[in-house]
Design a protein around this motif. Structure first.
Motif, short mmCIF file in Angstrom:
data_model
loop_
_atom_site.label_atom_id
_atom_site.label_comp_id
_atom_site.label_asym_id
_atom_site.label_seq_id
_atom_site.Cartn_x
_atom_site.Cartn_y
_atom_site.Cartn_z
N ILE A 22 -0.17 8.70 -0.69
CA ILE A 22 -1.07 8.07 0.29
C ILE A 22 -0.93 8.78 1.63
N THR A 23 -2.06 9.10 2.23
CA THR A 23 -2.08 9.77 3.53
C THR A 23 -2.15 8.71 4.62
N PRO A 24 -1.78 9.06 5.85
CA PRO A 24 -1.89 8.09 6.94
C PRO A 24 -3.31 7.59 7.15
N GLU A 25 -4.30 8.46 6.95
CA GLU A 25 -5.69 8.04 7.12
C GLU A 25 -6.07 7.01 6.06
N GLU A 26 -5.68 7.27 4.82
CA GLU A 26 -5.99 6.34 3.74
C GLU A 26 -5.25 5.01 3.95
N PHE A 27 -4.00 5.09 4.38
CA PHE A 27 -3.21 3.88 4.62
C PHE A 27 -3.87 3.01 5.69
N SER A 28 -4.27 3.61 6.81
CA SER A 28 -4.88 2.82 7.87
C SER A 28 -6.23 2.27 7.43
N TYR A 29 -7.00 3.05 6.65
CA TYR A 29 -8.28 2.57 6.15
C TYR A 29 -8.08 1.37 5.23
N LEU A 30 -7.13 1.48 4.31
CA LEU A 30 -6.88 0.39 3.37
C LEU A 30 -6.30 -0.84 4.06
N GLN A 31 -5.45 -0.60 5.04
CA GLN A 31 -4.87 -1.72 5.78
C GLN A 31 -5.96 -2.51 6.50
N GLN A 32 -6.89 -1.80 7.09
CA GLN A 32 -8.00 -2.46 7.78
C GLN A 32 -8.93 -3.14 6.77
N LEU A 70 0.82 -1.21 0.00
CA LEU A 70 0.00 0.00 0.00
C LEU A 70 0.86 1.26 0.00
N MET A 71 2.08 1.15 0.52
CA MET A 71 2.96 2.32 0.57
C MET A 71 3.42 2.75 -0.82
N SER A 107 -5.57 1.28 -7.73
CA SER A 107 -4.62 2.34 -8.11
C SER A 107 -5.04 3.06 -9.38
N GLY A 108 -5.80 2.40 -10.24
CA GLY A 108 -6.29 3.05 -11.44
C GLY A 108 -7.47 3.97 -11.20
N ARG A 109 -8.15 3.81 -10.07
CA ARG A 109 -9.35 4.58 -9.80
C ARG A 109 -9.18 5.64 -8.71
N ARG A 110 -8.14 5.54 -7.91
CA ARG A 110 -8.00 6.47 -6.79
C ARG A 110 -7.48 7.82 -7.28
N LYS A 111 -7.71 8.82 -6.46
CA LYS A 111 -7.24 10.17 -6.76
C LYS A 111 -6.21 10.57 -5.70
N ASN A 112 -5.09 11.06 -6.18
CA ASN A 112 -4.03 11.56 -5.33
C ASN A 112 -4.47 12.91 -4.76
N ASN A 132 -10.66 21.77 1.52
CA ASN A 132 -10.98 20.37 1.88
C ASN A 132 -10.58 19.38 0.79
N HIS A 133 -9.58 19.68 -0.01
CA HIS A 133 -9.21 18.80 -1.12
C HIS A 133 -8.79 17.41 -0.64
N LYS A 134 -8.15 17.32 0.52
CA LYS A 134 -7.75 16.01 1.02
C LYS A 134 -8.96 15.18 1.42
N ASP A 135 -9.97 15.82 2.00
CA ASP A 135 -11.19 15.10 2.36
C ASP A 135 -11.95 14.64 1.12
N LEU A 136 -11.99 15.48 0.08
CA LEU A 136 -12.64 15.08 -1.17
C LEU A 136 -11.96 13.84 -1.75
N ALA A 137 -10.63 13.86 -1.79
CA ALA A 137 -9.88 12.73 -2.32
C ALA A 137 -10.09 11.49 -1.46
N PHE A 138 -10.06 11.64 -0.13
CA PHE A 138 -10.23 10.50 0.76
C PHE A 138 -11.62 9.88 0.63
N GLN A 139 -12.66 10.71 0.54
CA GLN A 139 -14.01 10.18 0.39
C GLN A 139 -14.16 9.43 -0.93
#
Length: 134
Positions: A14-24, A8-9, A42-47, A96-103
């Motif tokens: 990748i943000t710490p929130e996204e990493f922990s969400y994906l890890q879980q 995942l790294m 990886s083809g669908r996610r947004k940085n 809130n661009h990080k929240d938009l990407a995370f959602q």
């Protein structure tokens, strides 16, 4: 598995929130399923940094671009017709661009996991040549 060796790294930005969400979310996947998940996700996610660029373009050039990119077509049309809700909505999206990407990434992770668990990404079995005799 050590966090530094996690596949995942390798995801860019990748943000710490996204990493922990994906890890879980990916606990219980075998190695092949994890590979398939990463290929699809990886083809669908947004940085988040790309989302910031989309938000800035949405503020300066094409209102609602960031909403169209993440699949919120209705909000994109609303932003387009109201010039980003009189620029206020576009400015809020920049903040809130990080929240938009995370959602968005959470939705894409859920869809990717569903595909992997349903077997939508299985490697085809090796085939042997067949003699066609007429």
């Amino acid at each position: 598995m050590d966090n530094y060796q996690s596949p995942l790294m390798a995801l860019p930005g990748i943000t710490p929130e996204e990493f922990s969400y994906l890890q879980q979310a990916t606990t219980g996947l075998n190695e092949q399923q994890m590979r398939n998940f990463l290929m699809f996700y990886s083809g669908r996610r947004k940085n988040p940094s790309d989302m910031l660029i989309f938000c800035l373009i949405g503020l300066l050039v094409l209102p609602g671009l960031q909403r169209f990119i993440i699949g919120q077509i209705g909000m994109g049309i609303l932003y387009l017709l109201t010039w980003g809700l009189c620029f206020i909505g576009s400015i809020v999206d920049i903040v809130n661009h990080k929240d938009l990407a995370f959602q968005h990434n959470q939705k894409m992770a859920f869809e990717s996991l569903q595909m992997v668990r349903m077997g939508g990404f299985q490697q085809p079995a090796p085939t042997t040549p067949v003699d066609n005799k007429f």
